[in-house]
Design a protein around this motif. Structure first.
Motif, short mmCIF file in Angstrom:
data_model
loop_
_atom_site.label_atom_id
_atom_site.label_comp_id
_atom_site.label_asym_id
_atom_site.label_seq_id
_atom_site.Cartn_x
_atom_site.Cartn_y
_atom_site.Cartn_z
N ARG A 74 0.76 -1.26 0.14
CA ARG A 74 0.30 0.12 -0.11
C ARG A 74 0.73 1.46 0.36
O ARG A 74 0.68 2.01 -1.25
CB ARG A 74 -1.00 0.27 1.59
N ARG A 77 2.42 1.40 -3.57
CA ARG A 77 1.04 2.14 -4.63
C ARG A 77 1.24 3.45 -4.45
O ARG A 77 0.48 4.84 -5.06
CB ARG A 77 -0.07 1.65 -4.28
N GLN A 78 1.11 4.71 -3.14
CA GLN A 78 1.24 5.74 -3.05
C GLN A 78 2.15 6.16 -4.56
O GLN A 78 2.03 7.91 -4.13
CB GLN A 78 1.77 6.16 -1.61
N LEU A 89 -13.70 8.63 -11.04
CA LEU A 89 -13.71 9.25 -9.69
C LEU A 89 -15.07 8.57 -8.94
O LEU A 89 -16.49 8.25 -9.01
CB LEU A 89 -14.33 10.80 -10.24
N PHE A 90 -15.41 9.53 -7.66
CA PHE A 90 -16.47 9.13 -6.23
C PHE A 90 -17.31 9.97 -6.76
O PHE A 90 -17.29 11.39 -6.60
CB PHE A 90 -15.40 9.07 -5.33
N PHE A 101 -8.77 14.37 -1.39
CA PHE A 101 -9.36 12.69 -1.27
C PHE A 101 -8.57 12.27 -0.79
O PHE A 101 -7.43 11.69 0.46
CB PHE A 101 -10.36 12.15 -2.05
N PRO A 102 -6.90 11.90 -1.77
CA PRO A 102 -5.64 11.21 -0.94
C PRO A 102 -5.06 12.13 -0.12
O PRO A 102 -4.28 12.15 0.93
CB PRO A 102 -4.57 10.85 -2.38
N TYR A 105 -6.05 11.64 3.79
CA TYR A 105 -5.79 10.17 4.29
C TYR A 105 -4.49 10.35 4.30
O TYR A 105 -3.56 9.44 4.98
CB TYR A 105 -6.51 9.12 3.42
N PHE A 106 -3.39 10.60 3.50
CA PHE A 106 -2.25 10.11 3.51
C PHE A 106 -1.43 11.44 3.67
O PHE A 106 0.36 11.29 3.55
CB PHE A 106 -1.93 9.65 1.84
N ASN A 108 -0.10 14.91 6.33
CA ASN A 108 -1.07 15.14 7.89
C ASN A 108 -0.90 17.29 7.17
O ASN A 108 -0.99 18.02 8.01
CB ASN A 108 0.25 14.79 8.36
N ARG A 150 -5.96 13.71 -9.23
CA ARG A 150 -6.67 13.77 -8.54
C ARG A 150 -4.93 12.17 -8.82
O ARG A 150 -4.97 11.67 -7.71
CB ARG A 150 -7.13 12.97 -8.11
N GLN B 116 -13.61 2.37 -8.75
CA GLN B 116 -13.24 2.93 -8.02
C GLN B 116 -13.20 2.50 -6.45
O GLN B 116 -12.22 3.14 -6.17
CB GLN B 116 -14.89 3.63 -7.22
N SER B 122 -5.46 1.70 -5.68
CA SER B 122 -4.24 2.42 -6.32
C SER B 122 -3.64 3.65 -5.40
O SER B 122 -2.53 3.59 -5.51
CB SER B 122 -4.44 2.06 -7.95
N MET B 123 -4.57 3.81 -4.64
CA MET B 123 -4.05 5.35 -3.89
C MET B 123 -3.64 4.48 -2.55
O MET B 123 -3.10 5.81 -2.14
CB MET B 123 -4.90 6.09 -3.78
N GLY B 124 -3.54 3.46 -2.09
CA GLY B 124 -2.84 3.01 -0.98
C GLY B 124 -3.85 2.39 -0.19
O GLY B 124 -3.45 2.63 0.72
N PHE B 125 -5.01 2.78 -0.56
CA PHE B 125 -6.51 3.01 0.29
C PHE B 125 -6.43 1.16 0.80
O PHE B 125 -6.13 0.50 -0.31
CB PHE B 125 -7.44 3.16 0.42
#
Lengths: 251, 245
Positions: A74, A77-78, A89-90, A101-102, A105-106, A108, A150, B116, B122-125
């Motif tokens: 994971r 993958r970043q 897209l969400f 979005f990323p 979460y990833f 600070n 994104r 999705q 793929s973003m690492g989630f």
């Protein structure tokens, strides 16, 4: 650098491809081409380990991503940004939140830093004004560009484009091609483009990998491709009037 | 063979969900969001279901027990006990399998076929932690709350139906309800809803998460999620009654 070594994949009895090997050097743009259904998208999903191969390995900067534990995978993958074929897209959040979005979460980052980074990513794809649009309000080309914003917002080392120009009109396709070139240059990103749009290949790629007959049939630079006598490759790249004209002009 | 493979995949997903449940930061926001969607948004339909179940039970019990030798308070006892021990939990869960289960399977299925979920990975989630864990946890927590709503409106509906149709006076109904009340039936109801909440949300998440094949595939996984959830709820109801009563 990405090293793909002896990769084989099948779904049940259906062999997708076998013994696929090639390298992708840092900073270069490689186009993976081939007929629809030949496993181009499947191949890039092995590069960031969304799919697991039957055998073979994918080394990212010397480390085999398929042998990593889930947490390390994971993290790795970043380093990748991915533009999916349908943009992915969400749809429950707007343009700004999709790009943010990323980051939420990833990183600070403070709200102000997130805002600045999102707007910077949107400015790369010329969509600063659409930051508050709902995803349902975006056109196909805009969705691709938001997906691209994104993909680059975490400043990845590698970016993978899955059919970036499919379903777009020629003018918008051209804009996307220009974006791929601009991002590769301005962000010094290694790009992997899956496409069967030869116009796009000629425009953006340094190298080409051609999948055919369940294997990597041909691999080389764009200049080598133009001179190649490989029959299946010639048949593929000259399958349209435009490309026949290109090849005649070149020769 | 296919059923065994499905069971294996379902168990693997549950194992992944269990391992991911420590990543609270990833799913905190969607957990509260799901609590609202599963719990608060389901209150109206559970109120209606409970109310009409109780009303119909009172009218039908009064019709069947029409005898000078049977006190009217018996109807209150039958209705309230039936609702507390069985109907509030099972009927609400079958309704929620359609409402909550179908929504979860459709949402996740659409996310799967439109890539999705691949985008999240793929973003690492950890997509299981982000999508499955909050839904299952919210289901486990909110189903027992909905049980309370179903009980209140079920008994209330029974009481009002007896009152307005003139079959059972309120005093007799309440007397019967109080006389035969056992706290264990309520605990049993809570246990059932806890289990049913887990069954419905986990099966629906599984069916949606592994959906394939575009719009038709999503439709199929939604139908399967609802049907299998209902069947497993009925089977679990039988097993729990056999084990705990």
């Amino acid at each position: 650098m990405i090293e793909i070594k002896n990769l084989t994949k099948s779904f049940g009895d259906l062999l997708v491809w076998e013994d696929v090997s090639f390298n992708i050097q840092d900073g270069e743009t490689i186009a993976i081409i081939g007929k629809s259904g030949c496993g181009k998208s499947v191949l890039i999903k092995h590069i960031n380990a969304l799919l697991v191969p039957d055998s073979g390995s994918v080394l990212i900067d010397g480390e085999d991503i398929h042998k990593m534990d889930y947490v390390s995978k994971r993290k790795l993958r970043q380093k990748f940004g991915v533009l999916f074929q349908g943009s992915a897209l969400f749809d429950s959040i707007n343009t700004f939140e999709n790009v943010a979005f990323p980051l939420r979460y990833f990183s600070n980052q403070s709200e102000e830093e997130i805002r600045n980074n999102v707007m910077e990513a949107l400015s790369h794809v010329n969509l600063e004004d659409a930051y508050n649009k709902e995803t349902s309000e975006l056109s196909g080309g805009m969705r691709k560009r938001v997906g691209l914003a994104r993909a680059i917002v975490l400043k990845p080392n590698y970016i993978m484009y899955d059919e970036p120009t499919s379903g777009l009109d020629p003018q918008t396709s051209q804009e996307i091609n220009e974006l791929i070139i601009d991002l590769a240059k301005s962000l010094d990103i290694t790009s992997i483009v899956v496409t069967h749009d030869m116009h796009s290949v000629l425009k953006v790629a340094d190298k080409v990998a051609f999948l055919d007959q369940e294997k990597l049939s041909w691999h080389g630079t764009v200049e080598e491709m133009k001179k190649s006598e490989h029959k299946a490759l010639i048949d593929f790249i000259t399958a349209s009037e435009y490309q026949i004209k290109q090849r005649v002009e070149y020769n | 063979m296919k059923a065994l493979r499905e069971l294996g995949n379902y168990s693997t997903l549950l194992y992944q969900a269990l391992r991911s449940s420590t990543e609270f930061k990833t799913y905190r926001k969607s957990f509260f969001h799901e609590m609202v969607k599963i719990g608060y948004d389901s209150v109206p339909i559970i109120m209606l279901t409970g109310f009409f179940t109780g009303s119909v039970m009172t009218i039908q019990s009064a019709y069947q027990l029409e005898s000078a030798f049977i006190p009217l308070s018996t109807i209150g006892a039958i209705v309230s006990e039936s609702i507390l021990i069985e109907l509030a939990a099972v009927i609400s869960s079958l309704v929620l399998a359609g409402k909550v289960g179908a929504r979860i399977a459709t949402e996740l299925g659409t996310m799967r076929v439109s890539e999705q979920i691949d985008a999240l990975e793929s973003m690492g989630f950890n997509s299981v932690s982000f999508l499955v864990v909050p839904r299952v946890l919210a289901g486990i927590m909110m189903f027992p709350v909905l049980y309370i709503v179903a009980c209140v409106f079920g008994i209330g509906g029974g009481l009002l139906a007896g009152l307005f149709t003139g079959t059972v006076p309120a005093a007799d109904f309440l007397l019967g309800a109080r006389m035969y009340f056992q706290p264990w039936t309520v605990i049993f109801g809570f246990v059932k809803m806890f289990v049913f909440g887990f069954i419905i949300t986990s099966i629906s998440s599984y069916k949606g998460y592994y959906a394939t094949g575009g719009a038709e595939g999503v439709g199929k996984s939604t139908t399967n999620a609802t049907v299998i959830s209902c069947m497993v709820v009925l089977l679990a109801d039988f097993l729990l009654a056999s084990l705990l009563l």
